[in-house]
Design a protein around this motif. Structure first.
Motif, PDB file in Angstrom:
ATOM      1  N   ALA A  29       0.811  -1.217   0.000  1.00  0.00           N
ATOM      2  CA  ALA A  29       0.000   0.000   0.000  1.00  0.00           C
ATOM      3  C   ALA A  29       0.843   1.265   0.000  1.00  0.00           C
ATOM      4  O   ALA A  29       1.919   1.311   0.599  1.00  0.00           O
ATOM      5  N   GLY A  30       0.348   2.271  -0.678  1.00  0.00           N
ATOM      6  CA  GLY A  30       0.924   3.617  -0.565  1.00  0.00           C
ATOM      7  C   GLY A  30       2.242   3.816  -1.291  1.00  0.00           C
ATOM      8  O   GLY A  30       2.432   3.384  -2.425  1.00  0.00           O
ATOM      9  N   GLY A  31       3.172   4.463  -0.589  1.00  0.00           N
ATOM     10  CA  GLY A  31       4.440   4.889  -1.195  1.00  0.00           C
ATOM     11  C   GLY A  31       5.228   3.778  -1.880  1.00  0.00           C
ATOM     12  O   GLY A  31       5.839   3.997  -2.931  1.00  0.00           O
ATOM     13  N   CYS A  32       5.199   2.568  -1.305  1.00  0.00           N
ATOM     14  CA  CYS A  32       5.995   1.491  -1.911  1.00  0.00           C
ATOM     15  C   CYS A  32       5.409   1.064  -3.254  1.00  0.00           C
ATOM     16  O   CYS A  32       6.141   0.636  -4.154  1.00  0.00           O
ATOM     17  N   VAL A  33       4.086   1.195  -3.411  1.00  0.00           N
ATOM     18  CA  VAL A  33       3.463   0.872  -4.700  1.00  0.00           C
ATOM     19  C   VAL A  33       3.887   1.903  -5.746  1.00  0.00           C
ATOM     20  O   VAL A  33       4.292   1.570  -6.868  1.00  0.00           O
ATOM     21  N   GLY A 125      -1.925   6.565  -3.164  1.00  0.00           N
ATOM     22  CA  GLY A 125      -3.171   5.949  -2.706  1.00  0.00           C
ATOM     23  C   GLY A 125      -3.486   4.611  -3.362  1.00  0.00           C
ATOM     24  O   GLY A 125      -4.618   4.149  -3.307  1.00  0.00           O
ATOM     25  N   MET A 126      -2.492   3.985  -3.974  1.00  0.00           N
ATOM     26  CA  MET A 126      -2.748   2.726  -4.694  1.00  0.00           C
ATOM     27  C   MET A 126      -2.331   1.507  -3.877  1.00  0.00           C
ATOM     28  O   MET A 126      -1.515   1.607  -2.970  1.00  0.00           O
ATOM     29  N   PHE A 127      -2.905   0.346  -4.261  1.00  0.00           N
ATOM     30  CA  PHE A 127      -2.519  -0.941  -3.655  1.00  0.00           C
ATOM     31  C   PHE A 127      -1.999  -1.855  -4.753  1.00  0.00           C
ATOM     32  O   PHE A 127      -2.392  -1.725  -5.918  1.00  0.00           O
ATOM     33  N   TYR A 128      -1.135  -2.768  -4.354  1.00  0.00           N
ATOM     34  CA  TYR A 128      -0.573  -3.684  -5.333  1.00  0.00           C
ATOM     35  C   TYR A 128      -0.485  -5.068  -4.716  1.00  0.00           C
ATOM     36  O   TYR A 128      -0.090  -5.216  -3.558  1.00  0.00           O
ATOM     37  N   GLU A 132      -0.058 -11.778  -7.339  1.00  0.00           N
ATOM     38  CA  GLU A 132      -0.733 -11.900  -8.646  1.00  0.00           C
ATOM     39  C   GLU A 132      -0.374 -10.761  -9.588  1.00  0.00           C
ATOM     40  O   GLU A 132      -0.958 -10.647 -10.669  1.00  0.00           O
ATOM     41  N   ASP A 133       0.563  -9.922  -9.187  1.00  0.00           N
ATOM     42  CA  ASP A 133       0.994  -8.797 -10.007  1.00  0.00           C
ATOM     43  C   ASP A 133      -0.219  -7.987 -10.491  1.00  0.00           C
ATOM     44  O   ASP A 133      -0.455  -7.812 -11.678  1.00  0.00           O
ATOM     45  N   ARG A 134      -1.004  -7.500  -9.527  1.00  0.00           N
ATOM     46  CA  ARG A 134      -2.246  -6.795  -9.864  1.00  0.00           C
ATOM     47  C   ARG A 134      -2.307  -5.461  -9.110  1.00  0.00           C
ATOM     48  O   ARG A 134      -2.030  -5.411  -7.911  1.00  0.00           O
ATOM     49  N   LEU A 135      -2.645  -4.406  -9.841  1.00  0.00           N
ATOM     50  CA  LEU A 135      -2.748  -3.080  -9.237  1.00  0.00           C
ATOM     51  C   LEU A 135      -4.203  -2.795  -8.863  1.00  0.00           C
ATOM     52  O   LEU A 135      -5.106  -3.053  -9.645  1.00  0.00           O
ATOM     53  N   LEU A 136      -4.421  -2.273  -7.649  1.00  0.00           N
ATOM     54  CA  LEU A 136      -5.772  -1.860  -7.251  1.00  0.00           C
ATOM     55  C   LEU A 136      -5.732  -0.350  -7.076  1.00  0.00           C
ATOM     56  O   LEU A 136      -5.140   0.159  -6.121  1.00  0.00           O
ATOM     57  N   ASP A 137      -6.360   0.327  -8.015  1.00  0.00           N
ATOM     58  CA  ASP A 137      -6.245   1.781  -8.051  1.00  0.00           C
ATOM     59  C   ASP A 137      -7.641   2.391  -8.017  1.00  0.00           C
ATOM     60  O   ASP A 137      -8.334   2.426  -9.020  1.00  0.00           O
ATOM     61  N   PHE A 138      -8.057   2.875  -6.831  1.00  0.00           N
ATOM     62  CA  PHE A 138      -9.395   3.448  -6.686  1.00  0.00           C
ATOM     63  C   PHE A 138      -9.379   4.964  -6.836  1.00  0.00           C
ATOM     64  O   PHE A 138     -10.398   5.617  -6.686  1.00  0.00           O
ATOM     65  N   VAL A 139      -8.201   5.543  -7.055  1.00  0.00           N
ATOM     66  CA  VAL A 139      -8.107   7.008  -7.006  1.00  0.00           C
ATOM     67  C   VAL A 139      -7.472   7.601  -8.274  1.00  0.00           C
ATOM     68  O   VAL A 139      -7.058   8.762  -8.287  1.00  0.00           O
ATOM     69  N   GLU A 140      -7.371   6.810  -9.313  1.00  0.00           N
ATOM     70  CA  GLU A 140      -6.724   7.228 -10.570  1.00  0.00           C
ATOM     71  C   GLU A 140      -5.273   7.656 -10.353  1.00  0.00           C
ATOM     72  O   GLU A 140      -4.775   8.589 -10.989  1.00  0.00           O
ATOM     73  N   GLY A 141      -4.639   6.943  -9.457  1.00  0.00           N
ATOM     74  CA  GLY A 141      -3.236   7.246  -9.166  1.00  0.00           C
ATOM     75  C   GLY A 141      -2.316   6.911 -10.332  1.00  0.00           C
ATOM     76  O   GLY A 141      -1.363   7.642 -10.606  1.00  0.00           O
ATOM     77  N   LYS A 142      -2.632   5.813 -11.048  1.00  0.00           N
ATOM     78  CA  LYS A 142      -1.758   5.393 -12.146  1.00  0.00           C
ATOM     79  C   LYS A 142      -1.739   6.445 -13.260  1.00  0.00           C
ATOM     80  O   LYS A 142      -0.676   6.755 -13.813  1.00  0.00           O
ATOM     81  N   ALA A 143      -2.905   7.004 -13.550  1.00  0.00           N
ATOM     82  CA  ALA A 143      -2.978   8.030 -14.598  1.00  0.00           C
ATOM     83  C   ALA A 143      -2.144   9.243 -14.208  1.00  0.00           C
ATOM     84  O   ALA A 143      -1.399   9.798 -15.027  1.00  0.00           O
ATOM     85  N   ASP A 144      -2.228   9.650 -12.942  1.00  0.00           N
ATOM     86  CA  ASP A 144      -1.441  10.797 -12.478  1.00  0.00           C
ATOM     87  C   ASP A 144       0.057  10.477 -12.466  1.00  0.00           C
ATOM     88  O   ASP A 144       0.880  11.327 -12.797  1.00  0.00           O
ATOM     89  N   LEU A 145       0.358   9.246 -12.118  1.00  0.00           N
ATOM     90  CA  LEU A 145       1.768   8.832 -12.113  1.00  0.00           C
ATOM     91  C   LEU A 145       2.326   8.915 -13.540  1.00  0.00           C
ATOM     92  O   LEU A 145       3.421   9.436 -13.757  1.00  0.00           O
ATOM     93  N   ASP A 146       1.547   8.419 -14.495  1.00  0.00           N
ATOM     94  CA  ASP A 146       2.002   8.438 -15.893  1.00  0.00           C
ATOM     95  C   ASP A 146       2.152   9.873 -16.409  1.00  0.00           C
ATOM     96  O   ASP A 146       3.040  10.167 -17.177  1.00  0.00           O
ATOM     97  N   ARG A 147       1.249  10.751 -15.969  1.00  0.00           N
ATOM     98  CA  ARG A 147       1.322  12.150 -16.439  1.00  0.00           C
ATOM     99  C   ARG A 147       2.176  13.024 -15.533  1.00  0.00           C
ATOM    100  O   ARG A 147       2.263  14.226 -15.727  1.00  0.00           O
TER     101      ARG A 147
END
Ligand code: ATP
Ligand code: MG
Length: 426
Positions: A29-33, A125-128, A132-147
């Motif tokens: 959870a969080g920063g490590c993800v 705010g993401m979980f990983y 199973e190498d699966r991302l759980l992103d309820f806050v659109e964190g991945k999109a912000d990370l990419d941008r």
């Protein structure tokens, strides 16, 4: 054995696997993800679970766990050996209302979706699921990370009101990750900056250390100035000086330490050009500021030494070997050289004094700069002197003669001592 990134990651995966085998939900959870997705080494791993703190302790055993934050649902699981760092296991939680702008009034155990909502920024705010190498992103964190955008989760104003330290964290993450601060998040920080005054000095200092020790410190400083958080943290710094300070910070080495960067920020406090202040007065101001931030006494001593010595090489070319060597023998003299060069460059002052010092340092070995003392206080006592103020001045005189190359042996030192000692033996 030192900790390794691989061992830490494997241990954090193992903790998840054990919780999962016992029938619980468990995720990084969080920063490590965030760090994992960015391909960076995580500083520490946090695991979030639906097991209660008691269940976590029962599963891993009392001897392998620490219950430091049990009331907040946090249990530390210790690694089998020193190769891995400890893992913080926290029960999914929702935080109650924040009555004081610093900490929640209560904690209620909940679900991953709700747990994500209490976190500060979308990228945090993401979980990983490492199995199973699966991302759980309820806050659109991945999109912000990419941008490369740093954005508060939910309404930024509300989130900063809950915990005012988040304003400084926003600046720290935006700077160190080289992300853009989302406009609404930036506006909330700028508007609420004065309210950071309620945050404890310790929490502020912890963020400052991470920000100013980082190679992106110029950006961090500029954001502090832009949002006016600077005014809360360092009220003594004149906002008119921020461009100069940013330039000086930019002149430091990328791996400059926190103390050096802080001395750069505070440099003009002692400068004779800004206001005619006495050295003692300037020192007092530096101590007051560093004490207010509750820095460690080592940090305070280092910062005060650096600021107090900023002008000591103005006449370097005229100084004796002893004068030069005494300052160069100090463990922070390398930092001081960087800082003096950066200040002189920024202020368009001649670089010749600092070039002279750098050259002097390069031409002398550490043993030449700081040779073992030839005599000690014990010798003075043997010569019938009583410890007192004259002790130091006698030893200083002998030391200067040694550093200036006038004497080189213990015998010569003792001979010199006889010449300068007060004649009456009292
Ligand atoms: P770092 O690289 O500095 O360790 P981090 O994101 O891991 O960054 P931590 O302070 O270790 O930061 O916190 C771990 C996680 O806990 C964060 O990623 C975030 O999800 C949450 N968190 C920490 N501090 C706060 C806060 N003040 N408000 C809300 N959530 C927070
Ligand atoms: Mg962390």
């Amino acid at each position: 054995m030192t900790t390794s990134a691989t061992a830490s990651r494997e241990f954090a995966t193992e903790v998840v696997r054990q919780l999962r085998s016992a029938g619980y939900v468990a995720l990084w959870a969080g920063g490590c993800v965030r760090d994992y997705l960015m391909g960076r080494e995580a500083q520490d791993f946090d695991v979030a679970t639906n097991a209660t703190p008691e269940q976590v302790r029962e599963l891993f055993g009392k001897r392998r766990t620490l219950a430091v934050g049990q009331s907040f649902g946090v249990i530390i699981v210790l690694p089998p050996d020193k190769a891995a760092t400890q893992v913080e296991v926290a029960t999914f939680r929702t935080e109650g209302i924040y009555l004081d702008g610093r900490r929640p009034s209560e904690v209620v155990f909940s679900t991953p979706e709700e747990d994500a909502q209490r976190r500060d920024f979308t990228i945090n705010g993401m979980f990983y699921d490492p199995i199973e190498d699966r991302l759980l992103d309820f806050v659109e964190g991945k999109a912000d990370l990419d941008r490369k955008i740093l954005r508060a989760i939910g309404d930024p104003h509300e989130r900063m009101t809950e915990d005012k330290l988040r304003m400084l964290r926003a600046v720290r993450f935006a700077a160190t990750l080289e992300f853009t601060l989302d406009a609404h998040t930036l506006a909330a920080v700028t508007r609420m900056a004065p309210e950071m005054i309620v945050v404890s000095a310790e929490r502020i200092a912890q963020e400052l250390r991470k920000m100013l020790a980082h190679r992106t410190r110029v950006r961090g400083f500029q954001l502090l100035a832009e949002t006016r958080l600077l005014h809360v943290i360092f009220p003594e710094v004149d906002l008119a000086d921020t461009h100069t300070i940013a330039d000086i910070l930019g002149g430091l080495w990328t791996n400059a330490r926190f103390e050096l960067a802080t001395a750069a920020i505070l440099h003009q406090i002692s400068s004779p050009v800004s206001e005619p202040r006495s050295e003692a007065e300037a020192r007092g101001t530096i101590w007051a500021m560093t004490r207010r931030l509750k820095l460690s006494s080592d940090e305070m001593t280092s910062i005060a030494w650096l600021v107090a010595h900023l002008d000591c090489w103005n006449d370097a070319e005229q100084q004796t070997d002893a004068q030069l060597k005494r300052v160069l023998a100090h463990p922070l003299s390398g930092d001081l050289r960087q800082l003096v060069r950066a200040i002189r460059t920024t202020q368009c002052l001649p670089l010749s004094p600092i070039e002279f010092v750098d050259d002097y340092a390069a031409r002398h070995t550490p043993e030449q700069i700081n040779p073992p003392e030839l005599i000690s206080g014990r010798d003075l006592i043997q010569h019938g002197l009583h410890p007192g103020p004259q002790f130091k001045s006698l030893l200083d005189t002998i030391r200067d003669a040694q550093l200036n190359g006038e004497i080189a042996t213990r015998e010569e030192a003792l001979e010199q001592l006889k010449l300068i000692m007060p004649s009456s033996k009292d």
